[in-house]
Design a protein around this motif. Structure first.
Motif, mmCIF file in Angstrom:
data_model
loop_
_atom_site.group_PDB
_atom_site.id
_atom_site.type_symbol
_atom_site.label_atom_id
_atom_site.label_comp_id
_atom_site.label_asym_id
_atom_site.label_seq_id
_atom_site.Cartn_x
_atom_site.Cartn_y
_atom_site.Cartn_z
ATOM 1 N N HIS A 80 -8.799 4.807 5.816
ATOM 2 C CA HIS A 80 -10.018 4.061 6.302
ATOM 3 C C HIS A 80 -11.431 4.159 7.578
ATOM 4 O O HIS A 80 -12.494 3.882 7.373
ATOM 5 N N ASN A 81 -10.687 5.359 8.688
ATOM 6 C CA ASN A 81 -11.679 6.310 8.809
ATOM 7 C C ASN A 81 -12.452 7.384 8.140
ATOM 8 O O ASN A 81 -13.799 7.767 8.825
ATOM 9 N N ILE A 82 -11.453 7.880 7.266
ATOM 10 C CA ILE A 82 -12.603 8.738 6.505
ATOM 11 C C ILE A 82 -13.311 8.478 5.398
ATOM 12 O O ILE A 82 -14.497 8.521 4.607
ATOM 13 N N ASN A 83 -12.509 8.063 4.607
ATOM 14 C CA ASN A 83 -12.551 7.137 2.912
ATOM 15 C C ASN A 83 -13.991 6.068 3.132
ATOM 16 O O ASN A 83 -14.081 5.557 2.437
ATOM 17 N N LYS A 84 -13.528 5.398 4.430
ATOM 18 C CA LYS A 84 -14.838 4.103 4.394
ATOM 19 C C LYS A 84 -13.957 3.055 3.777
ATOM 20 O O LYS A 84 -14.620 2.480 3.549
ATOM 21 N N ILE A 85 -12.320 2.794 2.938
ATOM 22 C CA ILE A 85 -12.065 2.105 2.348
ATOM 23 C C ILE A 85 -11.815 0.961 3.422
ATOM 24 O O ILE A 85 -9.819 1.197 3.845
ATOM 25 N N PRO A 86 -11.559 -0.596 3.265
ATOM 26 C CA PRO A 86 -10.775 -1.798 3.970
ATOM 27 C C PRO A 86 -9.758 -1.498 3.970
ATOM 28 O O PRO A 86 -9.315 -1.280 2.476
ATOM 29 N N CYS A 87 -8.832 -1.561 4.677
ATOM 30 C CA CYS A 87 -7.120 -1.032 3.921
ATOM 31 C C CYS A 87 -6.657 -1.486 5.626
ATOM 32 O O CYS A 87 -5.754 -1.419 5.457
ATOM 33 N N GLY A 88 -6.897 -2.826 6.251
ATOM 34 C CA GLY A 88 -6.373 -3.901 7.183
ATOM 35 C C GLY A 88 -4.380 -4.633 6.419
ATOM 36 O O GLY A 88 -3.462 -3.591 7.142
ATOM 37 N N TYR A 89 -4.922 -4.937 5.331
ATOM 38 C CA TYR A 89 -3.812 -4.563 4.442
ATOM 39 C C TYR A 89 -3.454 -4.324 3.162
ATOM 40 O O TYR A 89 -4.556 -3.645 2.589
ATOM 41 N N ILE A 90 -2.652 -3.910 2.890
ATOM 42 C CA ILE A 90 -2.018 -3.422 1.592
ATOM 43 C C ILE A 90 -1.318 -3.776 0.970
ATOM 44 O O ILE A 90 -0.489 -4.257 0.955
ATOM 45 N N PHE A 91 -1.676 -4.433 -0.364
ATOM 46 C CA PHE A 91 -1.646 -5.019 -1.480
ATOM 47 C C PHE A 91 -1.081 -3.504 -2.504
ATOM 48 O O PHE A 91 -1.436 -2.618 -2.833
ATOM 49 N N ILE A 92 0.238 -3.889 -2.697
ATOM 50 C CA ILE A 92 1.405 -3.964 -3.864
ATOM 51 C C ILE A 92 2.029 -4.598 -5.145
ATOM 52 O O ILE A 92 2.466 -5.663 -4.518
ATOM 53 N N GLU A 93 1.249 -4.128 -6.242
ATOM 54 C CA GLU A 93 1.825 -5.207 -7.508
ATOM 55 C C GLU A 93 3.543 -4.405 -8.241
ATOM 56 O O GLU A 93 3.199 -2.892 -8.332
ATOM 57 N N CYS A 94 4.795 -4.944 -8.290
ATOM 58 C CA CYS A 94 5.216 -4.006 -8.653
ATOM 59 C C CYS A 94 5.914 -4.747 -10.752
ATOM 60 O O CYS A 94 5.995 -5.639 -10.563
ATOM 61 N N LYS A 95 5.368 -3.659 -11.497
ATOM 62 C CA LYS A 95 5.555 -4.039 -12.719
ATOM 63 C C LYS A 95 6.593 -3.197 -13.443
ATOM 64 O O LYS A 95 6.982 -2.349 -13.680
ATOM 65 N N ASN A 96 7.397 -4.256 -13.673
ATOM 66 C CA ASN A 96 8.529 -3.362 -14.104
ATOM 67 C C ASN A 96 8.376 -3.126 -15.964
ATOM 68 O O ASN A 96 9.352 -3.985 -17.095
ATOM 69 N N TYR A 97 7.720 -2.680 -16.457
ATOM 70 C CA TYR A 97 7.382 -2.952 -17.733
ATOM 71 C C TYR A 97 7.931 -1.803 -18.402
ATOM 72 O O TYR A 97 8.089 -0.361 -17.738
ATOM 73 N N SER A 98 8.440 -1.455 -19.271
ATOM 74 C CA SER A 98 8.386 -0.548 -20.215
ATOM 75 C C SER A 98 7.312 0.543 -20.859
ATOM 76 O O SER A 98 7.737 1.730 -20.887
ATOM 77 N N LYS A 99 6.370 -0.192 -20.900
ATOM 78 C CA LYS A 99 4.751 0.075 -21.479
ATOM 79 C C LYS A 99 4.204 0.907 -20.276
ATOM 80 O O LYS A 99 4.647 0.498 -18.928
ATOM 81 N N ASP A 100 3.143 1.289 -20.331
ATOM 82 C CA ASP A 100 2.277 2.210 -19.404
ATOM 83 C C ASP A 100 1.436 0.634 -19.467
ATOM 84 O O ASP A 100 1.401 0.223 -20.308
ATOM 85 N N VAL A 101 1.459 0.670 -17.948
ATOM 86 C CA VAL A 101 0.078 -0.396 -17.221
ATOM 87 C C VAL A 101 -1.029 0.457 -17.631
ATOM 88 O O VAL A 101 -1.724 1.616 -17.843
#
Length: 494
Positions: free
Chosen positions: A388-409
């Motif tokens: 947030h402070n250096i890269n200026k990317i809003p990130c009050g919340y962090i979003f995480i997606e979990c993909k239990n795949y055998s292939k590349d996302v």
């Protein structure tokens, strides 16, 4: 028994967002309202608003000499046995700290001290510094009562994550900041053997060892008084002459402290806290300096500090067991929930105290979309702070997606996660997957998303998770290094 044992969570304190209490003993840990007030994550801001709403009502009544109304506000200060925090003389099952009669004594002490009318006390945590017979145990107990609804909601979220059953019953009273009154509601509550339990986030608990009368008195008031007496060469000041003929005036702080003690003994002041109140009335800037300095010192406890109370664990053995567990989770949609739950516990270890309060399958965009895991960013330094402070990317919340795949996302999964972003909630996410055969291609795709101003996504696979877990065995912060390296690769990718 600990919460993790009662409900067979198969998780240690480092994998849990809440304090893993043992329900038949007390912990010398406290819910700290000052620590809550220093935090900027949305949950803490909301909780702090509730605390301030209650205490502002107390202040309003006392300043208007409506003392009976102020006393009435304390009528629901029950003995909070549900958290097992604090030290009880009678045990966790019999209550401690505030209590009905004790609550009346507390508000009477506040009124008697005139600390509110004089402007010395402005926040609930200030009463520990300036009001007699109020200690950190009572402060924590009062805070627990006030924020009980927030703790109930937090407990429900944690029980949802860990699959712990709840019982629908009427809650104990809590403060509603919007109606400015105490309320009771029908809630899904956590009960064990007929006893209600409240889970408390690790991030709002401390020893309350910094924000108190002793630290303020010795390091600020006595120090300032010593400096002023030195400047005016009071009768306490001493002179030391050296052999070369030069000399120096000096005054030990203990001499000033003894002088204050004598003034109290002679009846000039009712107590040490009375001295602090009167001194602060004349020099309010001293307390302002104290309060501001503590914002840098009062921090969430580390996992190591928690384990001193909830039981130590060998990090080496824990890491080895987690690596085995990760590798044993079958790949495929049938085991997606198992993988998601496991990742949540891993993130607790890797990213606490920077991230906390995980919520699984959080609804966003008026319920039209879901995110596997959302965590609050409470970082005061490090990678998530720099985002947030250096890269200026809003990130009050962090979003995480979990993909239990055998292939590349690929692009669909990246687009799905970036579609969860918004300026107000955050534009940073972590894409967890089992294996990435072509990392450079995936980094390039994430780079395209970033350059199109659709947010920054960092992909991590099993090998990255194992690398970060193994790094916990050493002193070197390889977790930060890995995240920074991937971030740099994506942002600077040409």
């Amino acid at each position: 028994m600990k919460i993790s044992d009662i409900y067979d969570l198969k998780a240690d304190q480092v994998q849990l967002d809440f304090v893993n209490i043992e329900i038949n003993r007390d912990y010398p840990l406290y819910i700290d309202p000052y620590l809550i007030s220093t935090r900027s994550d949305p949950w803490s801001v909301e909780v702090d608003g509730t605390i301030k709403s209650f205490f502002s009502k107390v202040v309003e009544y006392i300043r208007n000499s409506e003392h009976s109304k102020a006393i009435e506000l304390f009528r629901f200060m029950s003995e909070p046995k549900e958290t097992c925090l604090g030290i009880s003389k009678t045990g966790t099952k019999n209550g401690r700290g505030v209590g009905q009669g004790n609550a009346t004594d507390i508000i009477n002490e506040i009124i008697k001290s005139k600390a509110i009318e004089s402007g010395v006390v402005q926040n609930i945590e200030d009463i520990v510094v300036f009001v007699d017979d109020i200690d950190k145990d009572k402060l924590s107990d009062m805070t627990t009562n006030i924020i009980r609804k927030h703790l109930i909601d937090y407990t429900k979220e944690q029980c949802k994550i860990w699959g712990i059953p709840l019982t629908n019953q009427d809650s104990l009273p809590y403060w509603n900041r919007y109606t400015e009154d105490w309320e009771i509601s029908r809630e899904d509550l956590l009960f064990y053997q007929g006893r209600e339990l409240l889970l408390v986030p690790k991030a709002i608990v401390s020893y309350i060892s910094e924000y108190n009368a002793q630290k303020y008195g010795w390091h600020f008031v006595v120090t300032n008084e010593r400096d002023e007496q030195l400047a005016r060469r009071s009768s306490l000041v001493k002179f030391k002459k050296y052999k070369n003929g030069k000399g120096v005036y000096y005054l030990p702080k203990k001499d000033v402290n003894n002088q204050i003690t004598n003034q109290i003994s002679n009846g000039d002041f009712e107590s040490r806290k009375d001295y602090l109140r009167q001194y602060t009335q004349k020099k309010p800037e001293i307390f302002d300096r104290f309060r501001n300095s503590k914002s840098k010192e009062v921090k969430s406890l580390t996992n190591d500090e928690f384990m001193e109370h909830t039981g130590s664990v060998s990090i080496e053995k824990l890491v080895d067991a987690l690596v085995v567990s990760l590798k044993s989770i079958p790949i495929g949609t049938k085991n997606a929930s198992e993988y998601q739950k496991f990742i949540k516990s891993i993130l607790e270890i890797l990213f606490y105290p920077h991230l906390n309060n995980p919520i699984i399958e959080e609804k966003i965009h008026q319920g039209r979309k879901r995110v596997d895991i959302v965590m609050s960013n409470i970082a005061l330094g490090g990678f998530f702070h720099r985002l947030h402070n250096i890269n200026k990317i809003p990130c009050g919340y962090i979003f995480i997606e979990c993909k239990n795949y055998s292939k590349d996302v690929a692009n669909p999964e990246i687009d799905q996660l970036s579609g969860r972003f918004s300026f107000n909630k955050g534009k940073f996410g972590i894409l967890m997957c089992r294996n990435i055969d072509n990392k450079e291609l995936l980094y390039q795709r994430c780079s395209d998303t970033y350059k199109n101003d659709n947010g920054l996504i960092i992909p991590l696979d099993d090998n990255d998770i194992i690398f970060m877990l193994e790094s916990l065995k050493s002193e070197e912060d390889k977790v930060e290094n890995l995240l920074e390296r991937i971030k740099k690769n994506i942002i600077l990718n040409n």
